[in-house]
Design a protein around this motif. Structure first.
Motif, PDB file in Angstrom:
ATOM      1  N   LEU A  52       0.814  -1.221   0.000  1.00  0.00           N
ATOM      2  CA  LEU A  52       0.000   0.000   0.000  1.00  0.00           C
ATOM      3  C   LEU A  52       0.842   1.263   0.000  1.00  0.00           C
ATOM      4  CD1 LEU A  52      -2.877  -0.949   2.480  1.00  0.00           C
ATOM      5  CD2 LEU A  52      -3.134  -0.376   0.065  1.00  0.00           C
ATOM      6  N   THR A  53       2.094   1.181   0.447  1.00  0.00           N
ATOM      7  CA  THR A  53       2.959   2.359   0.450  1.00  0.00           C
ATOM      8  C   THR A  53       3.148   2.903  -0.965  1.00  0.00           C
ATOM      9  OG1 THR A  53       4.143   1.544   2.396  1.00  0.00           O
ATOM     10  CG2 THR A  53       5.242   3.228   1.078  1.00  0.00           C
ATOM     11  N   GLU A  54       3.253   2.000  -1.939  1.00  0.00           N
ATOM     12  CA  GLU A  54       3.465   2.423  -3.317  1.00  0.00           C
ATOM     13  C   GLU A  54       2.167   2.545  -4.111  1.00  0.00           C
ATOM     14  OE1 GLU A  54       6.218  -0.193  -5.181  1.00  0.00           O
ATOM     15  OE2 GLU A  54       7.917   0.436  -3.943  1.00  0.00           O
ATOM     16  N   LEU A  55       1.082   1.985  -3.613  1.00  0.00           N
ATOM     17  CA  LEU A  55      -0.170   1.996  -4.356  1.00  0.00           C
ATOM     18  C   LEU A  55      -0.924   3.300  -4.081  1.00  0.00           C
ATOM     19  CD1 LEU A  55      -1.619   0.174  -6.337  1.00  0.00           C
ATOM     20  CD2 LEU A  55      -2.913  -0.786  -4.430  1.00  0.00           C
ATOM     21  N   VAL A  56      -0.315   4.413  -4.526  1.00  0.00           N
ATOM     22  CA  VAL A  56      -0.839   5.755  -4.278  1.00  0.00           C
ATOM     23  C   VAL A  56      -0.629   6.609  -5.526  1.00  0.00           C
ATOM     24  CG1 VAL A  56      -0.387   5.649  -1.791  1.00  0.00           C
ATOM     25  CG2 VAL A  56       1.368   6.552  -3.333  1.00  0.00           C
ATOM     26  N   ASP A  57      -1.209   7.788  -5.493  1.00  0.00           N
ATOM     27  CA  ASP A  57      -0.971   8.767  -6.549  1.00  0.00           C
ATOM     28  C   ASP A  57       0.302   9.536  -6.196  1.00  0.00           C
ATOM     29  OD1 ASP A  57      -0.942  10.793  -8.395  1.00  0.00           O
ATOM     30  OD2 ASP A  57      -2.983  11.495  -8.012  1.00  0.00           O
ATOM     31  N   ALA A  58       1.386   9.223  -6.893  1.00  0.00           N
ATOM     32  CA  ALA A  58       2.684   9.830  -6.579  1.00  0.00           C
ATOM     33  C   ALA A  58       2.719  11.319  -6.882  1.00  0.00           C
ATOM     34  CB  ALA A  58       3.788   9.112  -7.349  1.00  0.00           C
ATOM     35  N   PRO A  63      -0.773  12.457   1.565  1.00  0.00           N
ATOM     36  CA  PRO A  63      -0.356  11.068   1.776  1.00  0.00           C
ATOM     37  C   PRO A  63      -1.476  10.085   1.461  1.00  0.00           C
ATOM     38  CG  PRO A  63      -0.861  12.109   3.882  1.00  0.00           C
ATOM     39  CD  PRO A  63      -0.956  13.196   2.835  1.00  0.00           C
ATOM     40  N   ASN A  64      -1.114   8.935   0.939  1.00  0.00           N
ATOM     41  CA  ASN A  64      -2.022   7.795   0.764  1.00  0.00           C
ATOM     42  C   ASN A  64      -3.192   8.047  -0.185  1.00  0.00           C
ATOM     43  OD1 ASN A  64      -0.505   6.338   2.741  1.00  0.00           O
ATOM     44  ND2 ASN A  64      -1.592   7.485   4.324  1.00  0.00           N
ATOM     45  N   THR A  65      -3.054   8.978  -1.120  1.00  0.00           N
ATOM     46  CA  THR A  65      -4.127   9.268  -2.055  1.00  0.00           C
ATOM     47  C   THR A  65      -4.322   8.104  -3.020  1.00  0.00           C
ATOM     48  OG1 THR A  65      -3.502  11.592  -1.930  1.00  0.00           O
ATOM     49  CG2 THR A  65      -4.988  10.969  -3.696  1.00  0.00           C
ATOM     50  N   LEU A  66      -5.555   7.845  -3.397  1.00  0.00           N
ATOM     51  CA  LEU A  66      -5.851   6.767  -4.331  1.00  0.00           C
ATOM     52  C   LEU A  66      -4.995   6.863  -5.593  1.00  0.00           C
ATOM     53  CD1 LEU A  66      -9.749   6.511  -4.308  1.00  0.00           C
ATOM     54  CD2 LEU A  66      -8.155   4.645  -3.802  1.00  0.00           C
ATOM     55  N   PRO A  68      -4.067   6.446  -9.667  1.00  0.00           N
ATOM     56  CA  PRO A  68      -4.828   6.513 -10.913  1.00  0.00           C
ATOM     57  C   PRO A  68      -5.264   5.115 -11.345  1.00  0.00           C
ATOM     58  CG  PRO A  68      -2.767   7.740 -11.084  1.00  0.00           C
ATOM     59  CD  PRO A  68      -2.694   6.950  -9.818  1.00  0.00           C
ATOM     60  N   VAL A  69      -6.309   5.049 -12.145  1.00  0.00           N
ATOM     61  CA  VAL A  69      -6.840   3.769 -12.608  1.00  0.00           C
ATOM     62  C   VAL A  69      -5.753   2.937 -13.287  1.00  0.00           C
ATOM     63  CG1 VAL A  69      -8.423   2.694 -14.258  1.00  0.00           C
ATOM     64  CG2 VAL A  69      -9.208   4.595 -12.835  1.00  0.00           C
ATOM     65  N   GLU A  70      -4.965   3.578 -14.152  1.00  0.00           N
ATOM     66  CA  GLU A  70      -3.949   2.852 -14.908  1.00  0.00           C
ATOM     67  C   GLU A  70      -2.901   2.219 -13.986  1.00  0.00           C
ATOM     68  OE1 GLU A  70      -6.014   5.890 -17.123  1.00  0.00           O
ATOM     69  OE2 GLU A  70      -4.734   6.051 -15.335  1.00  0.00           O
ATOM     70  N   LYS A  71      -2.505   2.957 -12.966  1.00  0.00           N
ATOM     71  CA  LYS A  71      -1.506   2.438 -12.036  1.00  0.00           C
ATOM     72  C   LYS A  71      -2.077   1.269 -11.241  1.00  0.00           C
ATOM     73  CE  LYS A  71       1.678   3.810  -8.342  1.00  0.00           C
ATOM     74  NZ  LYS A  71       2.248   4.950  -7.571  1.00  0.00           N
ATOM     75  N   PHE A  72      -3.310   1.391 -10.814  1.00  0.00           N
ATOM     76  CA  PHE A  72      -3.933   0.312 -10.060  1.00  0.00           C
ATOM     77  C   PHE A  72      -4.004  -0.958 -10.915  1.00  0.00           C
ATOM     78  CE2 PHE A  72      -7.592  -2.151  -8.635  1.00  0.00           C
ATOM     79  CZ  PHE A  72      -7.327  -2.269  -7.281  1.00  0.00           C
ATOM     80  N   ALA A  73      -4.494  -0.821 -12.148  1.00  0.00           N
ATOM     81  CA  ALA A  73      -4.638  -1.978 -13.023  1.00  0.00           C
ATOM     82  C   ALA A  73      -3.289  -2.633 -13.298  1.00  0.00           C
ATOM     83  CB  ALA A  73      -5.301  -1.561 -14.333  1.00  0.00           C
ATOM     84  N   LEU A 259     -15.970   7.553   1.687  1.00  0.00           N
ATOM     85  CA  LEU A 259     -14.738   7.901   2.388  1.00  0.00           C
ATOM     86  C   LEU A 259     -14.149   9.178   1.803  1.00  0.00           C
ATOM     87  CD1 LEU A 259     -11.966   5.416   3.441  1.00  0.00           C
ATOM     88  CD2 LEU A 259     -11.327   7.491   2.203  1.00  0.00           C
ATOM     89  N   TYR A 260     -13.751  10.078   2.676  1.00  0.00           N
ATOM     90  CA  TYR A 260     -13.068  11.309   2.264  1.00  0.00           C
ATOM     91  C   TYR A 260     -11.584  11.004   2.225  1.00  0.00           C
ATOM     92  CZ  TYR A 260     -11.185  16.095   2.714  1.00  0.00           C
ATOM     93  OH  TYR A 260     -10.472  17.264   2.541  1.00  0.00           O
ATOM     94  N   ASP A 261     -11.050  10.829   1.023  1.00  0.00           N
ATOM     95  CA  ASP A 261      -9.677  10.353   0.874  1.00  0.00           C
ATOM     96  C   ASP A 261      -8.645  11.370   1.354  1.00  0.00           C
ATOM     97  OD1 ASP A 261      -8.043   8.209   0.150  1.00  0.00           O
ATOM     98  OD2 ASP A 261      -7.587   9.072  -1.800  1.00  0.00           O
ATOM     99  N   GLY A 262      -8.898  12.654   1.156  1.00  0.00           N
ATOM    100  CA  GLY A 262      -7.962  13.676   1.622  1.00  0.00           C
ATOM    101  C   GLY A 262      -7.909  13.779   3.134  1.00  0.00           C
ATOM    102  N   SER A 263      -9.054  13.526   3.776  1.00  0.00           N
ATOM    103  CA  SER A 263      -9.195  13.530   5.228  1.00  0.00           C
ATOM    104  C   SER A 263      -8.553  14.760   5.877  1.00  0.00           C
ATOM    105  CB  SER A 263      -8.663  12.213   5.807  1.00  0.00           C
ATOM    106  OG  SER A 263      -9.594  11.166   5.614  1.00  0.00           O
ATOM    107  N   TRP A 264      -8.128  14.616   7.127  1.00  0.00           N
ATOM    108  CA  TRP A 264      -7.654  15.797   7.866  1.00  0.00           C
ATOM    109  C   TRP A 264      -6.341  16.339   7.311  1.00  0.00           C
ATOM    110  CZ3 TRP A 264     -10.551  18.850  10.474  1.00  0.00           C
ATOM    111  CH2 TRP A 264      -9.986  19.856  11.275  1.00  0.00           C
ATOM    112  N   SER A 265      -5.573  15.509   6.605  1.00  0.00           N
ATOM    113  CA  SER A 265      -4.337  16.004   5.991  1.00  0.00           C
ATOM    114  C   SER A 265      -4.638  17.126   5.004  1.00  0.00           C
ATOM    115  CB  SER A 265      -3.617  14.861   5.259  1.00  0.00           C
ATOM    116  OG  SER A 265      -3.123  13.926   6.173  1.00  0.00           O
TER     117      SER A 265
END
Length: 280
Positions: A52-58, A63-66, A68-73, A259-265
């Motif tokens: 999960l550390t790398e499975l983010v939008d760089a 931090p920890n943002t979802l 992109p679709v292409e990266k996930f796939a 879920l609010y992905d941005g959250s308090w950050s």
């Protein structure tokens, strides 16, 4: 599969051609632990390492943002996860990060996903087998169909607060929620979103790390002042433990939870957003 599967169920299903076991352990940077190294040292036999550390939008400053679709796939194909698989997530994290993986996969259109109740610690406590190493995988076709029904942006959360159209549930500790404990980053304000209710994610678990269920679980939401008849938006520090509360609501049969992905950050760093201090 049910949303939760037991260690006994997994032990009996291991070896099924359509079953994939996935280690979704993640640690906060300040923990000083390496989830990938711990996976290589010991994991459930046949388990894949999600990382999960790398499975983010760089490209995101948050931090920890979802991703992109292409990266996930691409990541799923490289892992050998393909269409038609039944996927069981587990973790060995104090933040119960299998819930983040479960939510992410559902958002990207994967329906047959579950969480191992009690995670790696329960599996180990029962003396079940482990293996080490980092296996290679055969690429498989993986179809992504992103559905953002369970995802909320900062603007959407602000609109929901203004219209009182959803309950905001904060999964952080009570001391961070009230502002008694300051945020570790100086650019993030303390406190919480106006009108939010606080349900610390850690309260959703029994002493052995298994999930609370049924009326005991429902009582936690009610005690926190959460109206389960209304839509819910979960939030936390960076979108990780918000998924725990979202999954807990799913165990109660709720489907109108996002879920609010941005959250308090994100919210706490924005000087234009409204903030509250003290208990709800």
């Amino acid at each position: 599969m049910d949303l939760l599967v037991s260690t006994q169920w997994l032990a009996e299903e291991m070896g099924a051609s359509d079953l994939r076991i996935v280690d979704a352990t993640y640690f906060l940077p300040e923990a000083g632990r390496d989830a990938t190294a711990e996976y290589a040292a010991a994991h459930i036999p046949g388990a894949l390492n999600l990382n999960l550390t790398e499975l983010v939008d760089a490209t995101s400053p948050l931090p920890n943002t979802l991703p992109p679709v292409e990266k996930f796939a691409s990541r799923m194909q490289a892992l050998g996860l393909g269409d038609g698989s039944r996927i069981v997530f587990y973790d060995n994290s104090p933040h119960h990060t299998a819930a983040r993986a479960w939510w992410m996969f559902r958002l990207f259109g994967v329906e047959s996903v579950a969480i191992l109740d009690g995670g790696l610690s329960k599996w180990q406590a029962e003396g079940r087998p482990l293996e080490s190493g980092t296996p290679t995988h055969r690429h498989r076709h993986f179809t992504v169909a992103k559905d953002e029904a369970t995802l909320r942006s900062k603007d959407q959360v602000a609109d929901a607060i203004a219209a009182n159209s959803a309950g905001i549930v904060d999964a952080r500790s009570a001391s961070r929620f009230t502002g008694e404990e300051p945020e570790t980053r100086p650019d993030i304000a303390s406190g919480h979103m106006p009108g939010a209710r606080n349900l610390p994610y850690s309260r959703l678990f029994n002493a052995d790390g298994t999930w609370k269920r049924g009326e005991e679980l429902r009582a936690l939401f009610i005690e926190a002042g959460i109206d389960l008849d209304r839509p819910i938006i979960t939030t936390c520090g960076s979108g990780i433990t918000a998924a725990v509360v979202l999954f807990g609501a799913a165990l109660l049969g709720k489907t109108d939870v996002a879920l609010y992905d941005g959250s308090w950050s994100e919210w706490g760093a924005d000087p234009t957003t409204a903030k509250a201090i003290g208990p709800a």
